[in-house]
Design a protein around this motif. Structure first.
Motif, mmCIF file in Angstrom:
data_model
loop_
_atom_site.group_PDB
_atom_site.id
_atom_site.type_symbol
_atom_site.label_atom_id
_atom_site.label_comp_id
_atom_site.label_asym_id
_atom_site.label_seq_id
_atom_site.Cartn_x
_atom_site.Cartn_y
_atom_site.Cartn_z
ATOM 1 N N CYS A 1 0.825 -1.203 0.000
ATOM 2 C CA CYS A 1 0.000 0.000 0.000
ATOM 3 C C CYS A 1 0.858 1.251 0.000
ATOM 4 O O CYS A 1 0.531 2.233 -0.672
ATOM 5 N N ALA A 2 1.965 1.211 0.736
ATOM 6 C CA ALA A 2 2.838 2.387 0.794
ATOM 7 C C ALA A 2 3.442 2.665 -0.569
ATOM 8 O O ALA A 2 3.474 3.814 -1.026
ATOM 9 N N ILE A 3 3.898 1.602 -1.249
ATOM 10 C CA ILE A 3 4.463 1.784 -2.600
ATOM 11 C C ILE A 3 3.396 2.328 -3.536
ATOM 12 O O ILE A 3 3.610 3.274 -4.304
ATOM 13 N N LEU A 4 2.195 1.722 -3.426
ATOM 14 C CA LEU A 4 1.058 2.168 -4.236
ATOM 15 C C LEU A 4 0.777 3.644 -3.984
ATOM 16 O O LEU A 4 0.475 4.405 -4.908
ATOM 17 N N ALA A 5 0.892 4.039 -2.717
ATOM 18 C CA ALA A 5 0.581 5.419 -2.357
ATOM 19 C C ALA A 5 1.613 6.375 -2.918
ATOM 20 O O ALA A 5 1.271 7.427 -3.460
ATOM 21 N N VAL A 6 2.889 5.993 -2.835
ATOM 22 C CA VAL A 6 3.936 6.906 -3.296
ATOM 23 C C VAL A 6 3.864 7.084 -4.806
ATOM 24 O O VAL A 6 3.942 8.192 -5.327
ATOM 25 N N PHE A 7 3.682 5.962 -5.526
ATOM 26 C CA PHE A 7 3.658 6.042 -6.992
ATOM 27 C C PHE A 7 2.242 6.029 -7.538
ATOM 28 O O PHE A 7 2.006 5.564 -8.653
ATOM 29 N N ALA A 8 1.293 6.532 -6.741
ATOM 30 C CA ALA A 8 -0.120 6.427 -7.106
ATOM 31 C C ALA A 8 -0.393 6.937 -8.515
ATOM 32 O O ALA A 8 -0.978 6.237 -9.339
ATOM 33 N N TYR A 9 0.109 8.139 -8.828
ATOM 34 C CA TYR A 9 -0.260 8.737 -10.113
ATOM 35 C C TYR A 9 0.397 8.043 -11.300
ATOM 36 O O TYR A 9 -0.059 8.174 -12.426
ATOM 37 N N VAL A 10 1.492 7.329 -11.039
ATOM 38 C CA VAL A 10 2.109 6.583 -12.130
ATOM 39 C C VAL A 10 1.268 5.351 -12.451
ATOM 40 O O VAL A 10 1.118 4.962 -13.610
ATOM 41 N N ILE A 11 0.714 4.736 -11.411
ATOM 42 C CA ILE A 11 0.025 3.461 -11.569
ATOM 43 C C ILE A 11 -1.400 3.622 -12.069
ATOM 44 O O ILE A 11 -1.846 2.915 -12.960
ATOM 45 N N ILE A 12 -2.126 4.569 -11.511
ATOM 46 C CA ILE A 12 -3.559 4.637 -11.810
ATOM 47 C C ILE A 12 -3.810 5.114 -13.232
ATOM 48 O O ILE A 12 -3.008 5.843 -13.811
ATOM 49 N N PRO A 13 -4.924 4.667 -13.825
ATOM 50 C CA PRO A 13 -5.225 5.071 -15.203
ATOM 51 C C PRO A 13 -5.591 6.553 -15.323
ATOM 52 O O PRO A 13 -5.230 7.198 -16.301
ATOM 53 N N ASP A 14 -6.317 7.084 -14.337
ATOM 54 C CA ASP A 14 -6.752 8.472 -14.423
ATOM 55 C C ASP A 14 -5.716 9.365 -13.768
ATOM 56 O O ASP A 14 -5.613 9.427 -12.554
ATOM 57 N N LYS A 15 -4.936 10.087 -14.605
ATOM 58 C CA LYS A 15 -3.817 10.841 -14.048
ATOM 59 C C LYS A 15 -4.138 12.293 -13.764
ATOM 60 O O LYS A 15 -3.256 13.067 -13.391
ATOM 61 N N SER A 16 -5.402 12.680 -13.935
ATOM 62 C CA SER A 16 -5.731 14.076 -13.656
ATOM 63 C C SER A 16 -5.692 14.322 -12.160
ATOM 64 O O SER A 16 -5.703 13.382 -11.371
ATOM 65 N N LYS A 17 -5.639 15.582 -11.782
ATOM 66 C CA LYS A 17 -5.535 15.913 -10.358
ATOM 67 C C LYS A 17 -6.745 15.359 -9.607
ATOM 68 O O LYS A 17 -7.877 15.499 -10.040
ATOM 69 N N ASN A 18 -6.482 14.681 -8.496
ATOM 70 C CA ASN A 18 -7.511 14.048 -7.669
ATOM 71 C C ASN A 18 -8.297 12.967 -8.402
ATOM 72 O O ASN A 18 -9.390 12.596 -7.969
ATOM 73 N N ALA A 19 -7.801 12.467 -9.530
ATOM 74 C CA ALA A 19 -8.504 11.478 -10.351
ATOM 75 C C ALA A 19 -9.933 11.930 -10.610
ATOM 76 O O ALA A 19 -10.900 11.233 -10.363
ATOM 77 N N ASN A 20 -10.059 13.153 -11.060
ATOM 78 C CA ASN A 20 -11.359 13.811 -11.125
ATOM 79 C C ASN A 20 -11.824 13.983 -12.572
ATOM 80 O O ASN A 20 -12.483 14.955 -12.912
ATOM 81 N N ASP A 21 -11.456 13.043 -13.455
ATOM 82 C CA ASP A 21 -11.837 13.119 -14.860
ATOM 83 C C ASP A 21 -13.273 12.632 -15.016
ATOM 84 O O ASP A 21 -13.541 11.432 -15.035
ATOM 85 N N GLN A 22 -14.211 13.586 -15.091
ATOM 86 C CA GLN A 22 -15.624 13.208 -15.048
ATOM 87 C C GLN A 22 -16.190 12.992 -16.445
ATOM 88 O O GLN A 22 -15.964 13.786 -17.347
#
Lengths: 336, 405
Positions: free
Chosen positions: A16-37
């Protein structure tokens, strides 16, 4: 507590810590706050897959910046079900079955995205938001524990080492904070500082240091008369040096125990506050916040929307508790 | 014992005084002028034409509510500050005056004879020095904190800022709900966790014990608000089958026309789920703690002796182990009280129970600081009394403490 549950929770937390640090690299939605509506694909179920027309990526934020905060100017995307090309223009049908004509030069790229955990009512990717939620939970917990450790160790070590009036004053102060119900104190501090992320971890840190101070004081008292501490005195070391170099390294174990259980409490408090609307403010995706947005859908058969964030909170808290218990057994801490 | 008792009571009273002072200072977070707000409730607004009229009314209300008094017994301020603001001075004007005074201007050159800020203060203000020595003003009992504390002792916390009703009225309406909720939860979790914890402690298999510990920690990790929401969804709607719709829907609407018996039963049926939530939350923790404390007794020599004498397992538990394990149990339940107060805030909000927790949250949202201060003071009072009681029980159960002093 035996080792399998300990290792599972330890590895889970590290992941979880690794996931948290590199969150924006891993997740598909890279916009701020993953707020791509994309409201046209709101409330789709698990594993929903769809296509997008994507603008050219002209994002100017540097790598370090977007890895921390996401892309402020992430490329615009237009969802489509089917499309055909007609003199440099896309004619598309979106999920609401509406036709749209889009300039091909502006949206040159095609992209397909799978929503593994479905979408919420604004059509945002639940998976991305969940990962960012973990990140916020861990971040707030980490900061709160850091603050509580800093205050608690300083005051507790001084109280235990010097004794006398210093001890009396610190313990007195501890008793005062101890007597106020935690959530009440957190509420008041949050309202005084204003709602937001930083006020939560300050509030939680300012309430939790009492546990640390009590524990550190007890531990320091118990090792104060050991020969190696007395030896430092006969060598005329300053008491600051004795505390930092010789006393504190010997009580790291018990402090880790209380840090782990405080981490769990901090995550729970953060989630509770965000759930009640006093914590992290939308659109930032905190786990408690996501529960608050989605619990209504438990009735309409989309229970997974509210299930995963809650499950994540539970797993994080459980892991920290198990870690704490295991460490307690290992370091043989009698009373926390 | 008596000396121990006196010392503990003394410490508790001092603690309560410190907390009451901190609580009282919450009122400094108020952004809006409370006098303005109470005037607005009775239909007066600060407008350009009727300013004289408004100021008269403001002075009257301010004196009536004691808002012009100093906040504490003494004040340390630069010597160009007045010892007290005029009661007719609006809070916004006080801020302007303070800013001018901090820059070193003379107070007399900024205000008229009545103590009200001059309109052309920028032209006539005079500077005597750049900074002033601090001066201590002593007010005696004529201060807001003293008056607030004094009336709080008589269960009078002033008027609600939002609707103008007495705060004590709000609280006495809400208190029965929270007390019944908390007491039921505390008693139930004690009644269930003591036998269960002792039972779990008697397990010999390490494997079994690990699984149960993990399971208990799992239950302890469920957030209360999530459990509460899930129970609402499952047990008050027909979404997941008609048989799950066991409990009345959220929200208590007491109607005075029905009989008292019916009303009690109706309230009870509304309290089942919230109490269940609170119990589940504290149960796992209590069982873990009790298990640990009973287990510690199992390792003592006297247990072996008693067994060797041929005493049965039941008698061993009831007469020897439970008695010795009782001491940590007292602490567990006393510590449980603030946890239940905190839990009540969440559970009452979700189940729409008109108790103290929901009142607190509503007042926080609306900025009704009089109610917030009263609730914080009351719940700390309850907690401190509970801790005191816990210490006394502890002393009563442990001869080492009882007979020492």
């Amino acid at each position: 507590m035996n080792s399998w549950s300990y290792y599972i929770s330890l590895y889970f937390l590290i992941a979880c810590a690794i996931l948290a640090v590199f969150a924006y690299v891993i997740i598909p939605d890279k916009s701020k706050n993953a707020n791509d509506q994309h409201t046209e694909i709101a409330l789709r179920s698990l594993g929903y897959e769809t296509q997008f027309l994507v603008e050219e990526d002209k994002s100017s934020s540097s790598f370090l910046k977007w890895i921390l905060n996401g892309k402020y100017d992430s490329p615009l995307r237009i969802q489509y079900d089917d499309k055909r090309s007609e003199d440099n223009q896309w004619i598309i049908n979106n999920a609401m079955n509406r036709q749209r004509i889009v300039d091909q030069n502006r949206y040159p790229n095609l992209e397909s995205q799978t929503y593994w955990l479905g979408t919420d009512r604004f059509g945002r990717d639940q998976l991305s938001r969940l990962v960012l939620g973990i990140r916020i939970s861990l971040g707030i917990g980490f900061m709160a524990v850091l603050i509580s450790l800093f205050i608690g160790i300083a005051l507790g070590a001084m109280a235990g080492f010097y004794g006398g009036w210093m001890d009396r004053i610190v313990m007195y102060f501890v008793n005062v904070v101890w007597s106020i119900p935690t959530l009440l104190l957190v509420f008041v501090v949050v309202l005084a500082l204003g709602r937001g992320m930083s006020s939560i971890f300050i509030a939680v840190g300012l309430t939790m240091w009492v546990d640390v101070a009590r524990l550190v004081r007890g531990q320091v008292l118990s090792i104060k008369n050991n020969t190696y501490v007395r030896a430092t005195r006969s060598l005329a070391y300053s008491s600051t040096r004795t505390i930092i170099r010789h006393v504190l390294p010997n009580i790291v174990g018990p402090v880790l125990v209380v840090a782990a259980s405080n981490f769990a409490i901090a995550i729970l408090i953060e989630a509770g506050l965000s759930y009640l609307g006093f914590g992290v403010q939308p659109p930032a995706p905190s786990l408690g916040n996501m529960l608050n947005e989605n619990y209504g859908y438990a009735i309409s058969g989309k229970i997974y929307l509210a299930l995963f964030p809650a499950l994540m909170i539970m797993l994080l808290v459980l892991s920290f508790n198990i870690l704490g218990t295991h460490l307690r057994d290992r370091f043989d801490v009698k009373k926390v | 014992m008596l000396r121990f008792l006196m010392h503990r009571i003394f410490v508790s009273v001092i603690t309560l005084l410190v907390i009451s002072y901190l609580t009282f200072n919450f009122s400094s977070f108020i952004k809006n002028d409370p006098v303005d707000q109470s005037l607005a409730r009775s239909g007066f607004y600060q407008e350009e034409e009727g300013l004289e009229e408004y100021r008269k009314e403001y002075r009257r209300t301010s004196v009536e509510q004691g808002k012009h008094l100093s906040t504490f017994y003494f004040k340390i301020a630069p010597s160009n500050y007045p010892s007290q603001w005029s009661p007719a001075l609006f809070q916004s004007e006080q801020d302007i005056l303070s800013k001018q005074l901090n820059q070193g201007y003379k107070f007399e050159s900024l205000v008229d004879n009545d103590g009200i800020i001059l309109e052309n203060y920028n032209e006539v203000k005079k500077k005597e020095a750049f900074w002033y020595l601090p001066k201590v003003h002593w007010y005696g009992v004529e201060n807001q904190y003293h008056l607030w504390m004094y009336s709080a002792l008589k269960f009078d916390f002033g008027l609600s800022i939002v609707d103008g009703r007495p705060v004590s009225e709000h609280i006495s309406e809400a208190l029965p709900w929270t007390i019944s909720l908390g007491l039921m939860a505390l008693l139930l979790s004690a009644l269930i966790s003591i036998p269960l914890g002792t039972y779990v402690a008697s397990f010999r298999s390490k494997m079994k014990e690990d699984w149960i510990s993990t399971f208990l920690y799992g239950i302890h990790s469920i957030p209360v608000f999530w459990l509460a929401t899930l129970l609402v969804v499952f047990f008050t709607t027909e979404e997941y089958g008609s048989w799950t719709n066991l409990f009345p829907s959220v929200g208590i609407r007491p109607s005075p026309t029905t009989s008292a018996w019916y009303r009690i039963m109706d309230s009870l049926s509304h309290l089942i789920l919230p109490v269940f939530c609170l119990v589940i939350h504290s149960l796992a923790f209590d069982i873990i703690q009790i298990k640990a404390s009973v287990k510690r007794q199992f390792l003592q020599d006297y247990v072996m002796t008693t067994k060797a004498k041929g005493v049965g397992l039941f008698d061993l538990f009831m007469k020897h182990i439970l008695r010795n394990a009782l001491i940590p149990m007292i602490t567990i339940f006393v510590i449980g009280i603030p946890v239940i107060i905190s839990g009540a805030i969440v559970v009452e909000t979700i189940y729409n129970i008109p108790g103290m927790g929901r009142l607190l949250l509503e007042s926080l949202y609306q900025g009704d600081w009089n109610i917030v201060m009263a609730i914080v003071l009351l719940s700390t009072f309850v907690t401190i009394v509970a801790f005191l009681l816990g210490d006394l029980l502890y002393a009563w159960a442990n001869p080492k403490i009882r007979l020492s002093r």
